[in-house]
Design an enzyme around this catalytic site. Structure first.
Site, PDB file in Angstrom:
ATOM      1  CE  LYS A  27     116.090  -0.501  54.484  1.00  0.00           C
ATOM      2  NZ  LYS A  27     116.304   0.077  55.845  1.00  0.00           N
ATOM      3  N   GLY A  82     107.894   4.677  50.985  1.00  0.00           N
ATOM      4  CA  GLY A  82     108.787   5.746  51.402  1.00  0.00           C
ATOM      5  C   GLY A  82     108.650   6.942  50.490  1.00  0.00           C
ATOM      6  CB  SER A  83     110.856   9.829  49.962  1.00  0.00           C
ATOM      7  OG  SER A  83     112.065   9.276  49.461  1.00  0.00           O
ATOM      8  CB  THR A  84     108.374  10.607  45.262  1.00  0.00           C
ATOM      9  OG1 THR A  84     107.012  10.554  45.709  1.00  0.00           O
ATOM     10  CG2 THR A  84     108.396  10.526  43.742  1.00  0.00           C
ATOM     11  N   GLY A 126     111.937   5.985  45.985  1.00  0.00           N
ATOM     12  CA  GLY A 126     111.180   5.056  45.148  1.00  0.00           C
ATOM     13  C   GLY A 126     111.676   5.049  43.712  1.00  0.00           C
ATOM     14  CD  GLU A 139     101.634   3.962  51.004  1.00  0.00           C
ATOM     15  OE1 GLU A 139     101.608   5.133  51.457  1.00  0.00           O
ATOM     16  OE2 GLU A 139     101.573   2.954  51.711  1.00  0.00           O
ATOM     17  CB  CYS A 156     101.998   8.393  52.912  1.00  0.00           C
ATOM     18  SG  CYS A 156     101.113   6.908  53.397  1.00  0.00           S
ATOM     19  CD  GLU A 204     104.907  13.009  51.800  1.00  0.00           C
ATOM     20  OE1 GLU A 204     104.029  12.249  52.224  1.00  0.00           O
ATOM     21  OE2 GLU A 204     105.890  12.617  51.126  1.00  0.00           O
TER      22      GLU A 204
END
Length: 480
Positions: free
Chosen positions: A169, A221-223, A226, A243, A277, A378
C-alpha cells in the site's frame, strides 16, 4: 503528468482517480487509481494463490528477479528521482540518494537468495534435529511517505527473496514513485507475487491488517497508527514488524570537534525538512560547549536556502502538506509559551516565490527543558531543541527518558563512546555521525518506536519463521 493504475494479479486495475500535489508549488504532478476494500481483498487472494509456487522457486530465480529490478531502477534513476522530488518536495540530491540505495537494497537481498539456511541441533544419538527457515506466506507492506522508496523496498525485497508474496500500500501523500518502480516488480515476478493497491489507511491499510489470509505485516509510520495495526492484527495472531516514531537525541560532549558536531546535527534535523523518524531533534549539549555549539547551529540554519527540490541552489524543501505546516508552527508557538528561546526560524518564509508551497523555516530553540512539549513529542519538521546538560550521566538519563527509542547519536572523540552507547536504550546508536541506514545493517526501534528489525540479515528473519524437524533413528518402545 504521471498516471498509475493498481496492480493486482499481474494486471492493471483502474478505480477512482486521486491527484497528487507537489508540496513546493501546490501543482498536480500525477494521479493514481484508489483501491477499495474489495480491491485489497482481491490482492490478498491473488498473493495467496501465487505464494506456494513462488516459495518453491529456486534461489537463482529469485536472485535474477531482484537483480533485474535493481538494474531497472538504476537505468531509470533520473526519472524516478525527479518524480520523487515532485511528490515529496525533497531536494534532488536527496532523492537520487534514496533511489540508488533502493537499488542497492534489491542487490543486497539478491545476494542472500542462496544463503538462507537452517541449523542442526545437538541431540541424543538416536535422533537427528534440523531447522529450516520458511516464508510466512502473504505479506502486507504499509509504506510511509517521507522515504517511500527506501523504506518500502527494504521490506519488499526481503519478503520476496525469502519466498513470500507481497501486497504493497503506497503512501497516500506520495504514491507515484512506488507505483513507478512497482511496475518493474510486477513485470519481473510471476503474476500475483507482487500486488500494489493505493488508497487510504482507513480502508486499504485496515483491510490488510485484519485479513485472516495475510500472514505478516510491516508498517512504518506514527506510533498511534502502529498501535491500530497491532490491534487489528491481534485478532488473527498475525506477526507485525513496526518502525514508528522517534525523538532522536544527539549527545554533544566537550571532547568533540564542535564544528563537526554542529554540522552533523544540523544535517540530521534539517535534511528532508526534518521529516525523518531519526531526525536529530534533541541536542543534549554539555554546558561547557553549549554556547559555541548553539551559535554554530544557528549560523548554519540561517544559511539554508528554501525552495523547490529541482533548484540546485535549494538546501531544504517544503514539508509534505498544509496540515503538517500548521502542526509544526503550533509546536513553535507552544514552545515560546513554555519559555524556550527562539534563536532562529519559527515561521513561514516571507519569500513571495514560496507562498504556494508548504514551507517552514529551519528553526532552533535554546533553553529547552526536558519536560517541554518540543522536547518530548515528535514534531516531524525542521525544529531543533537544544538542552543543556552537566554530565554524561544526565545526558543519558534525558536521552532514555522518552517513550521513543529509535535512534541516538554521540559526538565525542573519547574512547568512552562505546560505553555511552551501551547505556542508551535505542535501536540505533551512531558515533560522530547522524543516524544513517545501510542495506546490510539492521534497522528498528525499542519501546514505542517499534517492534522487530528490517535491513541486513535481520530482514530475512523478519519475513521467515523457523520450522524444526526431528528424526528418530530407533524403533519406538512398545509401552502399551
Amino acid at each position: 503528468m504521471h498516471s498509475f493504475d493498481m496492480q493486482i494479479a499481474g494486471e492493471p486495475r483502474d478505480g477512482e482517480e486521486s491527484s497528487v500535489e507537489n508540496p513546493a508549488t501546490g501543482e498536480t504532478v500525477g494521479t493514481v487509481s484508489i483501491g477499495t476494500r474489495t480491491d485489497a481483498i482481491d490482492a490478498v487472494e491473488a498473493a495467496a494463490d501465487a505464494q506456494k509456487k513462488w516459495a518453491e522457486s529456486s534461489p537463482n530465480r529469485r536472485e535474477r528477479a531482484l537483480l533485474t529490478v535493481a538494474e531497472r531502477i538504476e537505468a531509470n534513476q533520473d526519472e524516478l528521482s525527479e518524480l520523487l522530488v515532485a511528490e515529496t518536495g525533497k531536494c534532488l540530491a536527496t532523492a537520487k540518494g534514496e533511489v540508488l540505495e533502493t537499488a542497492q537494497q534489491f542487490r543486497f537481498y539478491a545476494g542472500i537468495a542462496d544463503k538462507i539456511r537452517g541449523d542442526t541441533v545437538p541431540t541424543p544419538t538416536n535422533r537427528f534435529n534440523y531447522t529450516k527457515r520458511v516464508p510466512y506466506g502473504v505479506t502486507a507492506h504499509i509504506i510511509p511517505w517521507n522515504y517511500p522508496l527506501l523504506l518500502g523496498s527494504r521490506g519488499i525485497a526481503a519478503a520476496l527473496v525469502t519466498g513470500n508474496t507481497v501486497i504493497a500500500k503506497p503512501p497516500s501523500q506520495a504514491p507515484l514513485s512506488t507505483m513507478w518502480y512497482g511496475k518493474f516488480l510486477v513485470e519481473e515476478f510471476p503474476a500475483g507475487v507482487v500486488n500494489i493497491v493505493p488508497g487510504s489507511g482507513s480502508e486499504i491499510g485496515a483491510t490488510l491488517s485484519d485479513h485472516p489470509s495475510v500472514d505478516a505485516i510491516t508498517f512504518t509510520g506514527s506510533t498511534r497508527v502502529g498501535q491500530q495495526v497491532l490491534e487489528a492484527a491481534a485478532a488473527n495472531i498475525t506477526p507485525v514488524d513496526l518502525e514508528l516514531g522517534g525523538k532522536a537525541p544527539a549527545i554533544v560532549l566537550p571532547d568533540t570537534d564542535i564544528e563537526n558536531a554542529a554540522r552533523g546535527v544540523a544535517q540530521g534535523i534539517f535534511s528532508n525538512a526534518g521529516q525523518n523518524c531519526v531526525a536529530t531533534s534533541r541536542a543534549l549539549v554539555h554546558e561547557d560547549v553549549k554556547k559555541e555549539f548553539t551559535d554554530l547551529v544557528v549560523e548554519k540554519a540561517e544559511r539554508i536556502t528554501l525552495g523547490s527540490g529541482f533548484d540546485s541552489a535549494t538546501d531544504m524543501g517544503p514539508v509534505i502538506s498544509a496540515q503538517a505546516q500548521d502542526d509544526i508552527l503550533g509546536y513553535v508557538e507552544t514552545a515560546q509559551e513554555e519559555g524556550a528561546t527562539l534563536r532562529t526560524g519559527g515561521d513561514i518564509p516571507d519569500n513571495p516565490n514560496l507562498q504556494d508551497g508548504h514551507f517552514v523555516e529551519p528553526t532552533v530553540f535554546d533553553d529547552v527543558t526536558p519536560t517541554m512539549q518540543i522536547a518530548c513529542e515528535e514534531i516531524f519538521g525542521p525544529v531543533l531543541s537544544i538542552l543543556s546538560v552537566e554530565s554524561i550521566t544526565e545526558a543519558v538519563e534525558i536521552a532514555n527518558n522518552s517513550p521513543y527509542a529509535l535512534a541516538a547519536s554521540i559526538w565525542t572523540d573519547g574512547l568512552h563512546a562505546t560505553r555511552i552507547a551501551d547505556l542508551l536504550d535505542h535501536g540505533l546508536v551512531t558515533i560522530n555521525t547522524f543516524p544513517v541506514s545501510m542495506p546490510q545493517s539492521p534497522w528498528g526501534g525499542n519501546k514505542e518506536s517499534g517492534l522487530g528489525r528490517e535491513g541486513g540479515y535481520e530482514g530475512v528473519e523478519a519475513f521467515t519463521t523457523v520450522d524444526s524437524v526431528v528424526i528418530e533413528h530407533d524403533e519406538m518402545e512398545d509401552t502399551f
